[in-house]
Design a protein around this motif. Sequence first.
Motif, PDB file in Angstrom:
ATOM      1  N   ALA A   1       0.838  -1.205   0.000  1.00 27.25           N
ATOM      2  CA  ALA A   1       0.000   0.000   0.000  1.00 27.25           C
ATOM      3  C   ALA A   1       0.870   1.251   0.000  1.00 27.25           C
ATOM      4  CB  ALA A   1      -0.921  -0.002   1.218  1.00 27.25           C
ATOM      5  N   PHE A   2       1.997   1.189   0.716  1.00 29.21           N
ATOM      6  CA  PHE A   2       2.886   2.346   0.783  1.00 29.21           C
ATOM      7  C   PHE A   2       3.532   2.647  -0.572  1.00 29.21           C
ATOM      8  CE2 PHE A   2       3.868   2.219   5.672  1.00 29.21           C
ATOM      9  CZ  PHE A   2       2.575   2.634   5.916  1.00 29.21           C
ATOM     10  N   ARG A   3       3.462   1.683  -1.486  1.00 26.64           N
ATOM     11  CA  ARG A   3       4.035   1.944  -2.824  1.00 26.64           C
ATOM     12  C   ARG A   3       3.070   2.715  -3.709  1.00 26.64           C
ATOM     13  NH1 ARG A   3       4.472  -3.713  -4.113  1.00 26.64           N
ATOM     14  NH2 ARG A   3       4.295  -2.979  -6.251  1.00 26.64           N
ATOM     15  N   PHE A   4       1.827   2.880  -3.217  1.00 24.79           N
ATOM     16  CA  PHE A   4       0.821   3.509  -4.073  1.00 24.79           C
ATOM     17  C   PHE A   4       0.336   4.841  -3.510  1.00 24.79           C
ATOM     18  CE2 PHE A   4       0.719  -0.971  -5.197  1.00 24.79           C
ATOM     19  CZ  PHE A   4       0.772  -0.909  -6.584  1.00 24.79           C
ATOM     20  N   GLY A   5       1.262   5.650  -3.060  1.00 23.72           N
ATOM     21  CA  GLY A   5       0.866   7.012  -2.666  1.00 23.72           C
ATOM     22  C   GLY A   5       0.265   7.102  -1.281  1.00 23.72           C
ATOM     23  N   ALA A   6       1.030   6.726  -0.258  1.00 26.18           N
ATOM     24  CA  ALA A   6       0.524   6.856   1.114  1.00 26.18           C
ATOM     25  C   ALA A   6       0.770   8.273   1.604  1.00 26.18           C
ATOM     26  CB  ALA A   6       1.229   5.862   2.024  1.00 26.18           C
ATOM     27  N   PRO A   7      -0.262   8.951   2.083  1.00 21.77           N
ATOM     28  CA  PRO A   7      -0.050  10.317   2.582  1.00 21.77           C
ATOM     29  C   PRO A   7       0.579  10.267   3.978  1.00 21.77           C
ATOM     30  CG  PRO A   7      -2.305   9.657   2.970  1.00 21.77           C
ATOM     31  CD  PRO A   7      -1.650   8.508   2.249  1.00 21.77           C
ATOM     32  N   PRO A   8       1.264  11.324   4.406  1.00 23.27           N
ATOM     33  CA  PRO A   8       1.690  11.390   5.809  1.00 23.27           C
ATOM     34  C   PRO A   8       0.432  11.330   6.676  1.00 23.27           C
ATOM     35  CG  PRO A   8       2.560  13.247   4.547  1.00 23.27           C
ATOM     36  CD  PRO A   8       1.607  12.538   3.650  1.00 23.27           C
ATOM     37  N   HIS A   9       0.499  10.588   7.765  1.00 21.93           N
ATOM     38  CA  HIS A   9      -0.694  10.472   8.606  1.00 21.93           C
ATOM     39  C   HIS A   9      -0.310  10.201  10.049  1.00 21.93           C
ATOM     40  CE1 HIS A   9       0.162   6.436   6.986  1.00 21.93           C
ATOM     41  NE2 HIS A   9      -0.391   5.940   8.079  1.00 21.93           N
ATOM     42  N   ALA A  10      -1.267  10.424  10.921  1.00 23.51           N
ATOM     43  CA  ALA A  10      -1.022  10.273  12.363  1.00 23.51           C
ATOM     44  C   ALA A  10      -2.350   9.943  13.025  1.00 23.51           C
ATOM     45  CB  ALA A  10      -0.472  11.577  12.933  1.00 23.51           C
ATOM     46  N   GLY A  11      -2.289   9.389  14.211  1.00 27.08           N
ATOM     47  CA  GLY A  11      -3.551   9.034  14.862  1.00 27.08           C
ATOM     48  C   GLY A  11      -3.401   8.749  16.331  1.00 27.08           C
ATOM     49  N   PHE A  12      -4.466   8.176  16.841  1.00 26.02           N
ATOM     50  CA  PHE A  12      -4.553   7.999  18.289  1.00 26.02           C
ATOM     51  C   PHE A  12      -5.673   7.017  18.605  1.00 26.02           C
ATOM     52  CE2 PHE A  12      -5.433   9.156  22.684  1.00 26.02           C
ATOM     53  CZ  PHE A  12      -4.137   9.329  23.146  1.00 26.02           C
ATOM     54  N   ALA A  13      -5.592   6.397  19.763  1.00 27.08           N
ATOM     55  CA  ALA A  13      -6.727   5.610  20.255  1.00 27.08           C
ATOM     56  C   ALA A  13      -6.722   5.671  21.767  1.00 27.08           C
ATOM     57  CB  ALA A  13      -6.616   4.166  19.809  1.00 27.08           C
ATOM     58  N   PHE A  14      -7.917   5.767  22.369  1.00 25.63           N
ATOM     59  CA  PHE A  14      -7.933   5.682  23.837  1.00 25.63           C
ATOM     60  C   PHE A  14      -9.054   4.780  24.321  1.00 25.63           C
ATOM     61  CE2 PHE A  14     -11.518   8.253  24.970  1.00 25.63           C
ATOM     62  CZ  PHE A  14     -11.596   9.235  23.994  1.00 25.63           C
ATOM     63  N   GLY A  15      -8.828   4.235  25.489  1.00 22.47           N
ATOM     64  CA  GLY A  15      -9.720   3.225  26.049  1.00 22.47           C
ATOM     65  C   GLY A  15     -10.963   3.844  26.655  1.00 22.47           C
ATOM     66  N   ILE A  16     -12.092   3.462  26.095  1.00 20.08           N
ATOM     67  CA  ILE A  16     -13.356   4.022  26.580  1.00 20.08           C
ATOM     68  C   ILE A  16     -13.713   3.434  27.945  1.00 20.08           C
ATOM     69  CG2 ILE A  16     -15.842   4.111  26.092  1.00 20.08           C
ATOM     70  CD1 ILE A  16     -15.070   4.426  23.146  1.00 20.08           C
ATOM     71  N   ASP A  17     -13.423   2.143  28.139  1.00 22.19           N
ATOM     72  CA  ASP A  17     -13.746   1.518  29.436  1.00 22.19           C
ATOM     73  C   ASP A  17     -13.047   2.260  30.573  1.00 22.19           C
ATOM     74  OD1 ASP A  17     -14.900  -1.195  28.261  1.00 22.19           O
ATOM     75  OD2 ASP A  17     -13.042  -0.712  27.221  1.00 22.19           O
ATOM     76  N   ARG A  18     -11.768   2.598  30.349  1.00 19.16           N
ATOM     77  CA  ARG A  18     -11.010   3.279  31.400  1.00 19.16           C
ATOM     78  C   ARG A  18     -11.556   4.677  31.651  1.00 19.16           C
ATOM     79  NH1 ARG A  18      -4.760   1.464  29.985  1.00 19.16           N
ATOM     80  NH2 ARG A  18      -5.136  -0.753  30.322  1.00 19.16           N
ATOM     81  N   LEU A  19     -11.859   5.390  30.562  1.00 19.52           N
ATOM     82  CA  LEU A  19     -12.391   6.742  30.743  1.00 19.52           C
ATOM     83  C   LEU A  19     -13.709   6.689  31.518  1.00 19.52           C
ATOM     84  CD1 LEU A  19     -12.348   9.781  30.190  1.00 19.52           C
ATOM     85  CD2 LEU A  19     -13.491   9.343  28.018  1.00 19.52           C
ATOM     86  N   VAL A  20     -14.574   5.755  31.118  1.00 22.32           N
ATOM     87  CA  VAL A  20     -15.883   5.675  31.772  1.00 22.32           C
ATOM     88  C   VAL A  20     -15.713   5.296  33.242  1.00 22.32           C
ATOM     89  CG1 VAL A  20     -18.104   4.469  31.805  1.00 22.32           C
ATOM     90  CG2 VAL A  20     -17.080   5.124  29.621  1.00 22.32           C
TER      91      VAL A  20
END
Length: 584
Positions: free
Chosen positions: A514-533
């Motif tokens: 997939a990276f050979r076909f035009g991967a844009p720079p990207h960034a992300g995140f995930a957080f635990g809903i169980d812990r927050l709740v």
Amino acid sequence: MTDPVSMRSDHCGTLRASDIGREVAVCGWVARRREHGEHLAFIDLRDHTGLVQCVVDGAADLRSEYVVRITGTVRQRPDGTTNANMPTGEIEIGDCSVEILNVSEPPPFQLNDRVEVDEMVRLAHRYVDLRTERMQRNLRIRAKVNASLRRAMDNQGFVEIETPMLIASTPEGARDFVVPSRLSPGSFYALPQSPQLFKQLCMVGGIDRYYQIARCLRDEDLRADRQFEFMQLDAEASFVSQEEVLAFISVAVSAAVEEVTGQKMGDVPRMTWHEAQERFGSDKPDIRFGMELIELTPNFAATEFNAFKADCVKGIVVDGGAEFTRSKLDELTEKAKRWGAKGLVWMRVKDGGELDSPVAKFLSAEELAGLVATSGAKTGDLLLLVADDRPKVCHVLGLLRLELGRPPVTEGGLQFLWVVDFPLFESLDDAGNPVPAHHPFTMPHAEDVALLDTGDPQDLLKVRSQAYDLVLNGWELGSGSVRIHRGDIQSRMFELLGIGAEEQQSKFGFLLDAFRFGAPPHAGFAFGIDRLVALLAGEENIREVIAFPKTQSGTDPLTHAPTPIDTAQLDELGLRLLPTKKND
Ligand code: ASP
């Protein structure tokens, strides 16, 4: 009152003095029954909104947890019988007629929040446990959090996309749960440890901003803040900086906090990973309290005391801790040793700043005075010191700090913290390969890239990553990073991790392709809903905010999962079982 359409006109817990005189119909469970004279009984009827008192004539056959519909008239309770502790305590329903909708066996435990019930019993009858005020409240907080997170992400232009559950493995550092394939005997799907690779593929696919309230599955030992399956708010965006990701996530989290608490979250402070280690001995500092680690290495630069001739000496001050008994101090020393320290030095601060300690005689007067001055310890305090290599000192004192200072979950408010500039690798494994601190898709800091190729494994440990964690009251709520979006860098990263070209192709070929076909720079995140709740609900354990959780040993006392499967099913899947090892 008969209504051909709805069984009830009101909910139990919502009736008030303003309803006096109204004819109402309410439905629910018989929570309590008290006799009142020969024929009359007070019935407390419960639904999801609370309790209401009903005065029933001829209630002899009404028992706990019977499901009933009661019609009657709302009236003022007689003088002296109002109950200020009950939202409906000013009124009652009188002239009642009762229709039994279903009977119930005596419940397996009392549904009263003040009674402590064994958790196994609660979980085995979770459908009854869910009727308690606590579970009703917690699950409704959870639903509010989910709804507000969705709204916040939608408003910020994120698109909700569902990624598959039956996948090839996505490494997040845990063991996979696997599912045998019937159509490809001998092959297995993995259940997702996270949607990590799919969300990155969404970025290659031009989605631009993705989110999902995603179920993640990790086969690791369970704890108060860990279940095999848990929910994350998972997000990814293209053409964004770390700053923008932190902002997106802050908006979502603060929407949830405000929805539940009615209060604004305010700006979240930031700390580098390095500072978090030095000051709190942890990459997830609980900043609800102080007791920070104090740097004492310079104080002992020329010491004669062998135990302090170490790479690092640090200490913590325990307010009023001079009162600790000898056995308490021995217990703390044992713990410090279990956590990896060679020993623990304790010093009681006496009047006039004099230090009472078994090691005081090995230290110069100057060193002792310096210790009091640098640490700021006062009469009645206790100083605890560890000397060793720096990471160990921080680790052990960080745990002691939590042990001695951590407030209960319901105290100290909600203290969020961003921890940034994580190292790319946390350690070297036995084979000398670096172990990623997050996952292997994290972009190194631009300034540190050269360190990847010096050939010195120690240099690898100095590489910072563009990774960040969100911490709440000492719990790691979530993590994220700027990702590698170039195939050559990703391949190099795999190589450093000891994943050769062939394995890269077989496990992650689709990503590299997939990276050979035009991967844009990207960034992300995930957080635990169980812990927050859990923290929003003031619960110590995430099981309290999950409708149907597993026990600590990974079983479900309600459905008895996991259960054996029969031979026919095994045959169909092409599986044979080995004899199980019995633990005797
Ligand atoms: N996939 C990561 C995790 O589950 C989060 C992320 O990097 O977005 O922890």
